[in-house]
Design an enzyme around this catalytic site. Structure first.
Site, mmCIF file in Angstrom:
data_model
loop_
_atom_site.group_PDB
_atom_site.id
_atom_site.type_symbol
_atom_site.label_atom_id
_atom_site.label_comp_id
_atom_site.label_asym_id
_atom_site.label_seq_id
_atom_site.Cartn_x
_atom_site.Cartn_y
_atom_site.Cartn_z
ATOM 1 N N ASN A 62 60.852 13.193 64.758
ATOM 2 C CA ASN A 62 59.701 12.336 64.489
ATOM 3 C C ASN A 62 58.558 13.123 63.852
ATOM 4 O O ASN A 62 58.319 14.278 64.187
ATOM 5 C CB ASN A 62 59.239 11.550 65.738
ATOM 6 C CG ASN A 62 58.985 12.411 66.954
ATOM 7 O OD1 ASN A 62 59.567 13.460 67.110
ATOM 8 N ND2 ASN A 62 58.101 11.939 67.815
ATOM 9 N N GLU A 64 54.618 12.632 63.065
ATOM 10 C CA GLU A 64 53.434 11.810 63.341
ATOM 11 C C GLU A 64 52.316 12.134 62.360
ATOM 12 O O GLU A 64 52.384 13.105 61.605
ATOM 13 C CB GLU A 64 52.996 12.030 64.794
ATOM 14 C CG GLU A 64 54.079 11.584 65.773
ATOM 15 C CD GLU A 64 53.645 11.666 67.230
ATOM 16 O OE1 GLU A 64 52.597 12.263 67.538
ATOM 17 O OE2 GLU A 64 54.399 11.131 68.072
ATOM 18 N N CYS A 73 59.776 7.576 63.017
ATOM 19 C CA CYS A 73 60.708 7.958 64.076
ATOM 20 C C CYS A 73 61.730 8.982 63.571
ATOM 21 O O CYS A 73 62.109 8.950 62.388
ATOM 22 C CB CYS A 73 61.502 6.738 64.549
ATOM 23 S SG CYS A 73 60.524 5.478 65.361
ATOM 24 N N GLU A 75 64.915 9.045 64.091
ATOM 25 C CA GLU A 75 66.155 8.421 63.612
ATOM 26 C C GLU A 75 66.037 8.041 62.144
ATOM 27 O O GLU A 75 66.957 8.246 61.344
ATOM 28 C CB GLU A 75 66.467 7.145 64.406
ATOM 29 C CG GLU A 75 66.738 7.356 65.882
ATOM 30 C CD GLU A 75 65.486 7.258 66.745
ATOM 31 O OE1 GLU A 75 64.417 7.745 66.298
ATOM 32 O OE2 GLU A 75 65.563 6.718 67.849
ATOM 33 N N CYS A 110 64.345 2.584 68.482
ATOM 34 C CA CYS A 110 63.478 1.406 68.549
ATOM 35 C C CYS A 110 64.060 0.294 67.659
ATOM 36 O O CYS A 110 65.017 0.513 66.900
ATOM 37 C CB CYS A 110 62.067 1.762 68.091
ATOM 38 S SG CYS A 110 61.925 1.996 66.313
HETATM 39 N N1 THU Z 1 59.908 7.583 68.325
HETATM 40 C C1 THU Z 1 61.065 7.977 67.702
HETATM 41 O O1 THU Z 1 61.093 9.015 67.036
HETATM 42 N N2 THU Z 1 62.157 7.202 67.832
HETATM 43 C C2 THU Z 1 62.191 6.011 68.497
HETATM 44 O O2 THU Z 1 63.218 5.346 68.508
HETATM 45 C C3 THU Z 1 60.983 5.521 69.168
HETATM 46 C C4 THU Z 1 59.806 6.396 69.147
HETATM 47 C C5 THU Z 1 58.718 8.421 68.172
HETATM 48 C C6 THU Z 1 57.543 7.760 67.539
HETATM 49 C C7 THU Z 1 56.417 8.598 68.071
HETATM 50 O O3 THU Z 1 56.270 9.742 67.240
HETATM 51 C C8 THU Z 1 56.890 9.057 69.440
HETATM 52 O O4 THU Z 1 58.297 8.836 69.452
HETATM 53 C C9 THU Z 1 56.261 8.319 70.590
HETATM 54 O O5 THU Z 1 56.389 6.969 70.470
#
Ligand code: THU
Length: 157
Positions: A62, A64, A73, A75, A110
């Site tokens: 991920n 940010e 994300c 994935e 997600c």
């Molecule tokens: N996140 C993912 O990388 N994958 C997911 O399926 C859900 C959430 C990340 C987004 C954010 O950077 C952190 O997890 C917290 O939500």
């Protein structure tokens, strides 16, 4: 009127050691990738690894951003990167793991990532195997993304 039910088939392995070699290798690459996530706002690191039909592995984590919705994300970083670099190679498997305060933990894609998984399955006409790291080091294995997002967006165009 008819009542209908959906059933989701999945398997659970007790540990990484129990997985077949290719699945264990993919999860290990996701675990490695989680360590390089850029997640200064949530402090929740996600590692992902995609296996392609020719056995290439593409990792993601991920990413940010201070403008929160601009982040992505793990994935989707992995899936988009795989598609950008190897557009003709079907995705056969995706492994996902969380990392929080130095401990590996549960992570499951997600809804938006599931939608993206489904579209690549449709593009390549091939289901992918999803491996999710679970609490206590178990691994959940699900074949195909479709059952994970029933009635997903589809224009049928
Ligand atoms: N996140 C993912 O990388 N994958 C997911 O399926 C859900 C959430 C990340 C987004 C954010 O950077 C952190 O997890 C917290 O939500």
């Amino acid at each position: 009127m008819e009542n209908r039910k959906l059933i989701i088939d999945y398997a659970e392995y007790d540990s990484l050691a129990e997985l077949p070699n290719d699945a264990r290798q993919l999860m290990e690459r996701a675990m490695e990738a989680a360590r390089n996530a850029y997640a200064p706002y949530s402090n929740f690191h996600v590692g992902a690894a995609v296996r392609l039909a020719d056995n290439t592995i593409v990792i993601g984590n991920n990413q940010e951003n201070l403008a929160y919705p601009s982040g992505l994300c793990g994935e989707r970083v992995a899936l988009f990167s795989a598609s950008a670099q190897h557009p003709d190679q079907p995705v056969t498997a995706l492994a996902v793991v969380g990392l929080h305060n130095g401990e590996y933990c549960e992570a499951s894609p997600c809804g938006a990532c599931r939608q993206v998984m489904i579209e690549y399955e449709q593009k390549y006409g091939r289901e992918m195997t999803l491996l999710c790291y679970l609490a206590g080091g178990k691994i959940r294995q699900i074949r195909g993304a479709k059952s994970l997002l029933p009635f997903s967006f589809d224009t049928k165009l």
